[in-house]
Design a protein around this motif. Structure first.
Motif, PDB file in Angstrom:
ATOM      1  N   ASP A 175       0.804  -1.227   0.000  1.00 50.63           N
ATOM      2  CA  ASP A 175       0.000   0.000   0.000  1.00 50.63           C
ATOM      3  C   ASP A 175       0.833   1.270   0.000  1.00 50.63           C
ATOM      4  O   ASP A 175       0.420   2.287  -0.554  1.00 50.63           O
ATOM      5  N   ALA A 223      -4.299   3.856  -2.285  1.00 49.42           N
ATOM      6  CA  ALA A 223      -4.122   2.984  -1.126  1.00 49.42           C
ATOM      7  C   ALA A 223      -3.235   3.672  -0.098  1.00 49.42           C
ATOM      8  O   ALA A 223      -3.325   3.401   1.086  1.00 49.42           O
ATOM      9  N   SER A 268      -2.417  -1.720   7.208  1.00 44.83           N
ATOM     10  CA  SER A 268      -1.119  -1.675   6.569  1.00 44.83           C
ATOM     11  C   SER A 268      -0.399  -0.448   7.087  1.00 44.83           C
ATOM     12  O   SER A 268      -0.959   0.330   7.849  1.00 44.83           O
ATOM     13  N   ARG A 269       0.837  -0.240   6.632  1.00 47.40           N
ATOM     14  CA  ARG A 269       1.624   0.800   7.286  1.00 47.40           C
ATOM     15  C   ARG A 269       1.069   2.202   7.089  1.00 47.40           C
ATOM     16  O   ARG A 269       1.321   3.085   7.877  1.00 47.40           O
ATOM     17  N   ASN A 270       0.312   2.401   6.025  1.00 46.44           N
ATOM     18  CA  ASN A 270      -0.264   3.736   5.860  1.00 46.44           C
ATOM     19  C   ASN A 270      -1.749   3.748   6.109  1.00 46.44           C
ATOM     20  O   ASN A 270      -2.461   4.631   5.657  1.00 46.44           O
ATOM     21  N   GLY A 310      -3.948   1.959   4.881  1.00 45.27           N
ATOM     22  CA  GLY A 310      -4.783   1.600   3.741  1.00 45.27           C
ATOM     23  C   GLY A 310      -5.535   0.327   4.050  1.00 45.27           C
ATOM     24  O   GLY A 310      -5.302  -0.352   5.035  1.00 45.27           O
ATOM     25  N   LYS A 311      -6.463   0.017   3.202  1.00 42.41           N
ATOM     26  CA  LYS A 311      -7.275  -1.170   3.443  1.00 42.41           C
ATOM     27  C   LYS A 311      -6.550  -2.433   3.013  1.00 42.41           C
ATOM     28  O   LYS A 311      -5.915  -2.464   1.981  1.00 42.41           O
ATOM     29  N   GLU A 312      -6.644  -3.434   3.799  1.00 43.67           N
ATOM     30  CA  GLU A 312      -6.150  -4.746   3.402  1.00 43.67           C
ATOM     31  C   GLU A 312      -7.218  -5.395   2.534  1.00 43.67           C
ATOM     32  O   GLU A 312      -8.390  -5.095   2.632  1.00 43.67           O
TER      33      GLU A 312
END
Lengths: 691, 139
Positions: free
Chosen positions: A313, A400, B130-132, B134-136
């Protein structure tokens, strides 16, 4: 760029300085010596006996070389100066400066010549955004050089300054004591060498050696580049210089990333984008294909090598996705920016296939297309799997990386570029219309490659069927019935975003528009709302966010127009394509043959000359490529099997137009056209092999 | 010295067993020199097949790294390009081979996993961060 600045460049190394050759950077301007997205010199000031110099003139000898003629003293007294100072500077791995002082007096001259030097090692992103540095600076003084360095953990960047004449070095520069006989001269070479410590070689001299030599590899390489390109013959003098300017600028923007093994691909543009961009490199390679097919080959190999494999992401990497942007500066190194590389683009993956096919059609290089088969299949798979974010059969985007990813992952990538007629901004994911055109074209062309190069008929059949299905659905779902054009996008709910934009021209280029809908699309493109007289605006007049100096909401982009002209030709609208070519080439003459990134969308009857967009990049690769593609559209150059087909439609004011020695799978062929009134349909003719 | 998991040894073992269709067009040699007691790892990339040995013979590219960083690289936790830009990973010889080598590495560990649904379309559901943020994705 601010006027009064001088730019010299070579790939991703460039110098921005004032008219005397001095560099005095402030934190937020782009003066300096930049390489690998880092400022290796932020201060470089020459004085003679403590006095600054005044410029008499500047010669831009080559894109990588400038010469500055200077005299000491302030403007009021320099007319009596008895000294001339000449700086001749060439960019390479750093730069090389030949400093000459002439004494015109009957008496000898004893002078103190001083160069102040410093480096702030700013990342280009810090220059853009004015961010402070996190590491430490160091200066090392030796008897024959000054080393300026910057260190943050294991990250180190260094600049080495040396001179051929005897000099005393200190932490802030070097001083030379000079004696010149009456009517004599004195000279020294100054070398500034940049190093990414730990990455490749350290401290080699700039690659030109002496700036004055005739056998410089750069000059040779430029000569060869110009010799290999087709020769242009035309009655229109301005077009000749635009053509030459385009070829030279394209040579300047050639960039050999450490991964390309000495081969070159186009960097996007000076000063912010001297880096590898997927979209820009692909479009520029497409525009330049009939002129310099080598750029396309390198672009395909480099982008293929970096194709995404995993889901990440932060970088917005996905399997099969083609990269958006690659950077080498400090913020990329420490993953404060995602450019290592960053994959946030929704169009480069389809465009990769378009370029691959167009390259093969033009050059017959099936070997490269075979080598790229796994990458091409992965790219085509991305369109259906990851690219289709809504599961509705259309490619769309939604970032993302919420922190520093791009909101709009199409070529109109500013925050408000995609909008409804009434000015509202749509939800994400956004499926912009041109993405569907590119996907259609990629599948259509992928089917051809599968059939003729990869010998997989079943795959070819599947791709062809998907392409037809996409075209059919698209022509219903994106059609704005009350305006008779295609809306710019589908929003998060799958409803049409109904503004009228230049994007509809890209749809013609891709071939996704059904024949019966083409007529009204073309009428819109050439109508008052979109066509300014200088070119087609990004957003039509009358839409709520229209602004003639809106970056993607009204400005005219030469690159955009060149693709639209190609699209008009594809649907048989020769006259309209020629009108665009004519308007763009007129505009180019106002910019000395160098089309900027964008110019204002004011009506031509309102401004007698095209108004440059305030912060436009110049030269910019795909603007540089625009005149090349327009030459192709005017001559109607296309491939048909082993042949080059020409179908000229040249604007009357251009007169005679010929391109000689067009390289391709046919060997070398000449193409001719003659401007004539448009009522008369130009006769279709075949390219003639050279005798 | 306590040995837990030999990630590096496992990585090279698995490399020699796995065909690499993406590298079908490449012949190259490269060597990885780590600052540990062992001999360098020597790779021959031969049109999609890879052979691995421990040898200090020369190669088209030599990558130098400390062992800790290289462990992170083979487990997908560290990125080769940013490590090289920071000077922690050094490359001598043909720098293109670093990109080729990168093709052989696993992806970042905190990644989304995506499985196409039966319709061929990707389904997205929320998962771990996740690290930012964001959606998994997973099915």
């Amino acid at each position: 760029m601010t006027t009064g600045q001088v730019n010299i460049l070579d790939g991703n190394t460039f110098v921005v300085c004032d008219k005397t050759g001095d560099i005095e950077a402030t934190p937020q301007d782009t003066s300096g010596l930049f390489s690998f997205d880092t400022r290796f010199l932020s201060h470089w000031v020459l004085t003679v006996d403590g006095e600054r110099l005044n410029p008499l003139s500047v010669d831009d000898l080559q894109y990588f070389e400038s010469r500055f003629f200077l005299v000491p003293g302030t403007a009021s007294i320099y007319v009596n100066a008895t000294l001339s100072v000449i700086r001749r500077r060439a960019v390479g791995t750093g730069f090389h400066e030949e400093l000459t002082i002439l004494n015109h007096d009957d008496k000898p001259a004893d002078l103190t010549v001083r160069v102040d030097a410093d480096a702030d090692f700013a990342d280009l992103f810090e220059v853009k955004d004015n961010v402070g540095k996190k590491g430490k600076y160091y200066h090392r003084v030796a008897s024959d050089h000054l080393l300026i360095g910057y260190e943050r953990d294991t990250y180190r960047r260094e600049t080495l300054v040396s001179a051929s004449a005897p000099a005393r070095f200190d932490e802030h520069g070097l001083t030379m004591t000079v004696h010149i006989e009456p009517h004599g001269e004195w000279m020294t070479d100054l070398d500034v060498v940049t190093a990414l410590v730990g990455w490749g070689e350290r401290f080699t001299r700039p690659k030109y050696g002496h700036a004055g030599g005739e056998d410089r590899p750069m000059a040779q390489s430029l000569r060869q580049w110009l010799d290999e390109a087709p020769t242009l013959e035309t009655d229109r003098e301005g077009l000749k210089s635009t053509y030459r300017r385009s070829l030279v600028d394209l040579a300047a923007l050639r960039f050999s990333p450490p991964i390309a093994g000495g081969a070159s691909l186009p960097a996007a543009g000076l000063p912010w984008f001297m880096a590898l961009f997927g979209r820009d490199a692909i479009f520029t390679s497409l525009q330049a294909l009939p002129f310099t097919p080598e750029l396309a080959a390198t672009t395909l190999l480099a982008l293929g090598a970096w194709q995404g494999r995993y889901v990440d992401d932060f970088r917005e990497e996905e399997p099969g996705r083609i990269l958006h942007e690659m950077r080498y500066g400090e913020t990329a190194a420490f993953e404060e920016q995602p450019h290592s590389p960053y994959y946030g683009t929704a169009d480069a993956t389809a465009l990769y296939i378009v370029l691959l096919d167009e390259y093969e059609r033009w050059t017959g290089d099936t070997q490269l297309v075979k080598a790229c088969e796994p990458q091409a299949r992965a790219a085509l798979r991305w369109l259906d799997e990851y690219g289709d974010r809504q599961g509705n059969g259309y490619v769309s985007y939604k970032r993302a990386n919420e922190e520093n990813g791009l909101e709009n992952q199409c070529w109109k990538d500013s925050w408000d570029s995609i909008n409804y007629r009434d000015g509202r901004l749509p939800d994400f994911p956004r499926a912009t219309c041109e993405l569907q055109g590119y996907a259609y074209d990629a599948k259509f062309r992928g089917a051809r490659l599968a059939r003729y190069v990869w010998h997989d008929d079943e795959y070819a059949h599947t791709l062809a069927r998907q392409a037809e299905d996409l075209k059919h659905r698209f022509n219903n779902d994106f059609w704005v019935a009350d305006g008779k054009y295609f809306g710019v996008a589908l929003d998060g709910d799958g409803s049409v975003v109904d503004s009228l934009t230049s994007n509809v021209g890209h749809l013609l280029w891709s071939g996704i528009v059904e024949r019966e809908k083409a007529e009204s699309v073309v009428a819109h493109l050439m109508g008052r709302e979109l066509f300014s007289g200088w070119g087609i605006r990004t957003l039509a007049e009358g839409q709520a966010r229209y602004n003639p100096i809106g970056y993607h909401n009204g400005a005219v982009w030469p690159f955009d127009n060149s693709i639209i002209a190609w699209g008009l030709r594809r649907y048989g609208y020769k006259t309209e394509a020629a009108r665009i070519a004519s308007a763009m080439l007129d505009a180019a003459e106002y910019f000395n043959g160098r089309l900027p990134e964008a110019f204002a969308g004011y009506d031509r009857s309102y401004t007698q000359y095209p108004v440059e967009y305030p912060t436009a990049c110049s030269p910019q690769a795909w603007s540089t490529g625009a005149p090349l593609l327009l030459l192709r559209t005017m001559l109607g150059l296309n491939t048909s099997g082993q042949f080059l087909v020409t179908d000229p439609a040249v604007p009357p004011e251009i007169g005679y137009l010929a391109l000689l020695d067009i390289r391709g799978r046919w060997g070398r062929i000449d193409a001719f056209g003659r401007g004539r009134p448009f009522e008369e349909d130009p006769r279709r003719s075949w390219g003639r092999p050279r005798s | 010295m306590t040995v837990t998991t030999d990630h590096i040894g496992d990585f090279f073992d698995q490399l020699a067993e796995t065909p690499q269709p993406l590298l079908h067009d490449i012949y190259a040699t490269m060597r990885i020199d780590l600052d540990d007691d062992g001999k360098p790892w020597h790779l021959t990339l031969d049109h999609g097949r890879i052979s691995v040995s421990r040898s200090d013979t020369s190669a088209g590219a030599i990558v130098r790294s400390d062992r800790a960083l290289f462990e992170q690289i083979v487990t997908g936790e560290a990125n080769t390009l940013t490590a090289a830009l920071r000077g922690r990973l050094r490359i001598e010889g043909d720098a293109r081979l670093l990109v080729v080598f990168t093709r052989l590495l696993p992806g970042p560990p905190r990644r989304r996993t995506t499985v196409p649904s039966p319709t061929g379309h990707t389904e997205t559901t929320p998962g771990t961060k996740s690290r930012n943020g964001g959606k998994e994705r997973r099915s």
